[in-house]
Write an enzyme that holds these catalytic residues in place. Structure first.
Site, PDB file in Angstrom:
ATOM      1  N   ASN A 206       2.078  -6.850  -0.002  1.00  0.00           N
ATOM      2  CA  ASN A 206       3.451  -6.356   0.093  1.00  0.00           C
ATOM      3  C   ASN A 206       3.569  -5.292   1.183  1.00  0.00           C
ATOM      4  OD1 ASN A 206       4.313  -8.049  -1.945  1.00  0.00           O
ATOM      5  ND2 ASN A 206       4.093  -6.520  -3.557  1.00  0.00           N
ATOM      6  N   HIS A 257      -0.851  -6.769  -8.116  1.00  0.00           N
ATOM      7  CA  HIS A 257      -0.111  -6.618  -9.368  1.00  0.00           C
ATOM      8  C   HIS A 257      -0.975  -5.999 -10.464  1.00  0.00           C
ATOM      9  CE1 HIS A 257       2.953  -9.924  -8.048  1.00  0.00           C
ATOM     10  NE2 HIS A 257       3.067  -8.807  -7.362  1.00  0.00           N
ATOM     11  N   TYR A 266      -1.955 -13.538  -2.226  1.00  0.00           N
ATOM     12  CA  TYR A 266      -1.535 -12.274  -1.633  1.00  0.00           C
ATOM     13  C   TYR A 266      -2.573 -11.772  -0.625  1.00  0.00           C
ATOM     14  CZ  TYR A 266       2.275 -11.774  -5.026  1.00  0.00           C
ATOM     15  OH  TYR A 266       3.416 -11.951  -5.758  1.00  0.00           O
TER      16      TYR A 266
END
Length: 762
Positions: A206, A257, A266
């Site tokens: 992210n 996460h 990811y």
């Protein structure tokens, strides 16, 4: 179609005259040239630098996708929508995110040399009108999310929008560009912070994704502060963590996460973003410091999970359920990132990577790289494949224990075997945004066998496999509801992990505490050079339901291959042999199974389609009956073994213990053990004793013994190992290993389940 001299061409010509001197000045002094040259480098990564007839097929595919977007474009202000199938009135549908993705597809067609629309002024004008429309109706700084996915607002659209603007840059009015990018100052101002959840500090993929958007906005608007902000955010990502929580760990684990292994999803997104940022800013005033760490991350966190260009599903999390993101998509992105990094990689890395990547590309003819990757990456791959000085590297071999994410990978020359476990630290399965709805058992000791059949895991497996019967698992046969978006299931046990020795042998163990069931079991795997031995013990339940252990559940595509059965063994042609080591009879189910991707993924932007797909399966299982009490199992998986080898295997292995205290096997000069608690096992050469929980490998060569010890329970401070032979001295050792009388003591406290090794003289 007209193709006038672009600003890009003029700029590159000027840069060639100026040479490298323009990079030697600070950003403020370098002026517009520094921003534009970095942006042009980014565009070349996306669209290729110049037309090459060798890539006509790829160019035509890019053009076809762009033309499809253009052909279906029908702006309707009243609805509103740009395309009839993507109404923009409700952001919760994610249609605005899809719309920007389509704009990126159109922009890629416009910017790619060799397409009929390359540099076409009329197409650029259409794109300008469409981007104006989206700003007015879908994405601007004054809108409200209305409960839609934060990711679309803060990463999805910013990434697509900045790519689109970079690709179309030569055909865009400057005032419009600044207008369209204005929402990013609200929704994606800082790579490290989440706007919609102010307390969240961004990590991993992210943060890397946001850094890409922020850096590109800085380049497009000539704002050096934004580029520095992105650079600094990425620099932080290159450091390893000792946890808990998100990030890369020293053993190669990658967590996103909070509790989920995600190297292959990811993690790949992170690697792709960082590799492109490094390439984009290389030689510029904003070069990323500390990039040497990323090369080590590739070796530790990605290479062990790539099998002939495929990314292992055991580290792809909920993405296994997404129809458009299969193991070859994730693998391609990882290979693309490594090819990008190879441009500037230190020789000690490049010397290993070139043959490695060439081997992946050469062996994977099922999903050719040039059908998936961008033109720039295809060109790099082609150059590597045609370079006679680079040999075709063999498959990676070795045994890798990822103690920080409860994963173990065992790789041999012709096959690989991965084990996905869970614990109070690592979640069993993630379901989010209505994805991975039936991944109940993917972290409960599921095993992943990779062979020469590169289509097994990606050929419609996840919608068609029986989700109650995943290989390697011991399960309660109860019916289950779809997994809900919410808190992770963290089994109430610390016991998950293992140990490796010499890169050739391994032990894995987990204590199964089933979700929503009274089922309990102790499961162990012994990873050898030619086989995997699986032992289970203490299997018990009291819910009135049948309990099963799944030895295998193989996708055999369009047919049932020959299955041969003998006394205590089975052989599935083209896959493996299976030896039953405790006399228990196995049940075999051969069936055709039909499912739909929509059954396992109903996500707003990822949801699968409703088309039924059917595949053939051979399932081998052990039936423990209803409410078993202290049931056990023992079997061997023999990848690539012949029928004769399978039939004879039971005589090669000795099971010395399979109890609640210890599970131990012996073969030739190797002892492999799981001690669930203090205990002693007779080996035939003398007793093997551990005074606490541990996994253990012992390999004797005359008077020298190599041993490796870890504590997957993370409950002991030290473990004393008494070998079947008195220890005379410790020749080589890790910190915390010492001789005590005729035994070895190992400090395991604070080791987080990682191994301690030694060589002793006996």
């Amino acid at each position: 179609m007209p193709n006038p001299l672009s600003r890009r061409s003029a700029l590159l010509g000027a840069a060639a005259v100026a040479g490298l001197a323009l990079w030697e000045r600070p950003a403020e002094a370098a002026g517009a040239a520094a921003f534009d040259a970095a942006r042009e480098r980014w565009v070349s990564l996306l669209a290729g630098g110049s037309y090459d007839a060798a890539y006509t097929d790829k160019t035509q595919a890019i053009e076809g996708s762009a033309n499809a977007v253009l052909r279906k474009l029908k702006p309707t202000p009243d609805r509103p929508s740009l395309w009839p199938d993507l109404p923009l009135d409700d952001p919760r549908t994610g249609n605005f995110n899809r719309a920007y993705n389509r704009m990126r597809t159109l922009a890629l067609g416009w910017a790619t040399p060799g397409t009929a629309m390359h540099g076409d002024r009329q197409v650029a004008e259409i794109a300008v009108s469409a981007l104006d429309f989206l700003y007015e109706h879908a994405y601007h700084e004054g809108l409200d999310q209305q409960g839609s996915n934060w990711y679309w607002w803060e990463i999805g659209v910013p990434r697509s929008l900045t790519d689109t603007c970079a690709l179309l840059y030569d055909g865009l009015p400057q005032d419009r560009l600044e207008r369209w990018l204005r929402p990013l100052s609200r929704w994606c101002p800082d790579p490290e912070r989440r706007v919609t959840h102010p307390g969240v500090i961004e990590t991993g993929a992210n943060r890397a994704g946001k850094a890409m958007a922020v850096a590109m906005r800085g380049l497009l608007t000539h704002d050096a502060r934004l580029i520095k902000r992105a650079r600094n955010a990425v620099s932080d990502l290159l450091r390893t963590t000792s946890g808990p929580g998100d990030g890369f760990y020293r053993d190669g684990s990658f967590i996103q996460h909070g509790v989920y292994p995600y190297n292959g999803s990811y993690g790949v997104d992170y690697l792709e973003s960082v590799a492109k940022l490094i390439a984009m800013l290389s030689g510029s005033p904003w070069e990323i410091p500390g990039i040497g760490n990323v090369y080590d991350i590739v070796d530790r966190s990605f290479v062990p999970f790539i099998f002939d260009g495929l990314m292992m599903d055991c580290v792809r999390g909920r993405q296994i359920s997404v129809q458009g993101h299969r193991d070859y998509h994730s693998g391609q992105k990882a290979v693309e990132a490594i090819l990008t990094l190879l441009e500037a990689a230190p020789e000690r890395h490049a010397r290993r990577w070139r043959p490695l990547v060439k081997g992946w590309l050469t062996r994977n003819q099922v999903t050719p790289f040039d059908t998936l990757a961008p033109l720039a990456s295809i060109a790099r791959a082609k150059a590597l494949l045609e370079d006679p000085s680079v040999p075709v590297g063999p498959r990676t071999t070795g045994t890798y224990v990822f103690a920080d994410m409860d994963r173990i990978v065992h790789r041999r020359p012709t096959w690989a075997y991965a084990i996905a476990m869970s614990s109070e630290r690592i979640g069993a399965a993630e379901a989010m945004n209505q994805e991975n709805l039936r991944g109940w058992y993917t972290g409960d000791g599921m095993t992943y066998l990779y062979t020469g059949d590169l289509t097994h895991w990606n050929d419609e497996l996840w919608p068609t496999i029986d989700p109650y019967r995943l290989p390697g698992t011991t399960v309660d046969t109860r019916g289950r509801a779809d997994l809900a978006h919410g808190a992770p299931h963290l089994p109430r046990t610390p016991w998950a992990g293992g140990v490796a020795l010499d890169g050739e042998y391994g032990v894995a163990a987990m204590k199964l505490i089933a979700d929503g069931s009274s089922l309990r079991a102790k499961k162990a795997w012994f990873l050898l050079d030619d086989a995997v031995i699986a032992l289970g013990t203490g299997i018990q339940a009291s819910d009135g339901r049948r309990i099963e252990t799944i030895v295998e559940n193989r996708n055999t595509h369009e047919t049932h291959p020959p299955l041969t059965r003998g006394d205590g063994w089975l052989h599935l042609s083209g896959v493996a042999g299976y030896a039953l080591l405790d006399g228990v009879e196995a049940k075999v189910i051969r069936e055709q199974r039909t499912g739909r991707w929509r059954d396992i993924d109903k996500g707003a932007t990822t949801g699968g389609d409703e088309t039924p797909v059917t595949r053939h399966y051979t399932t081998i299982l052990l039936d423990h009956g209803v409410d078993p009490r202290k049931a056990r199992y023992a079997y061997a998986v023999l990848p690539d073994a012949s029928i004769a080898q399978t039939a004879a295997y039971g005589r090669r292995i000795k099971i010395l213990a399979n109890s609640g205290t210890a599970q131990v096997i012996a073969r030739d000069n190797l002892l492999a053990a799981v001690f669930w608690r203090a205990g002693t096992v007779e080996t035939g050469h003398g007793p093997l004793t551990a005074d606490g929980p541990c996994t253990l490998l012992v390999r004797r060569d005359h008077k020298r013994v190599r041993l490796a010890v870890s504590d997957p329970s993370r409950t002991a401070d030290e473990v004393k190992i008494t070998l079947p032979w008195p220890v005379k001295s410790v020749k080589e050792r890790d910190r915390g290993v010492r001789r005590t009388k005729s035994a070895v003591k190992v400090d395991v406290g604070g080791s987080r389940g990682h191994a301690r090794t030694a060589v002793v003289r006996v």
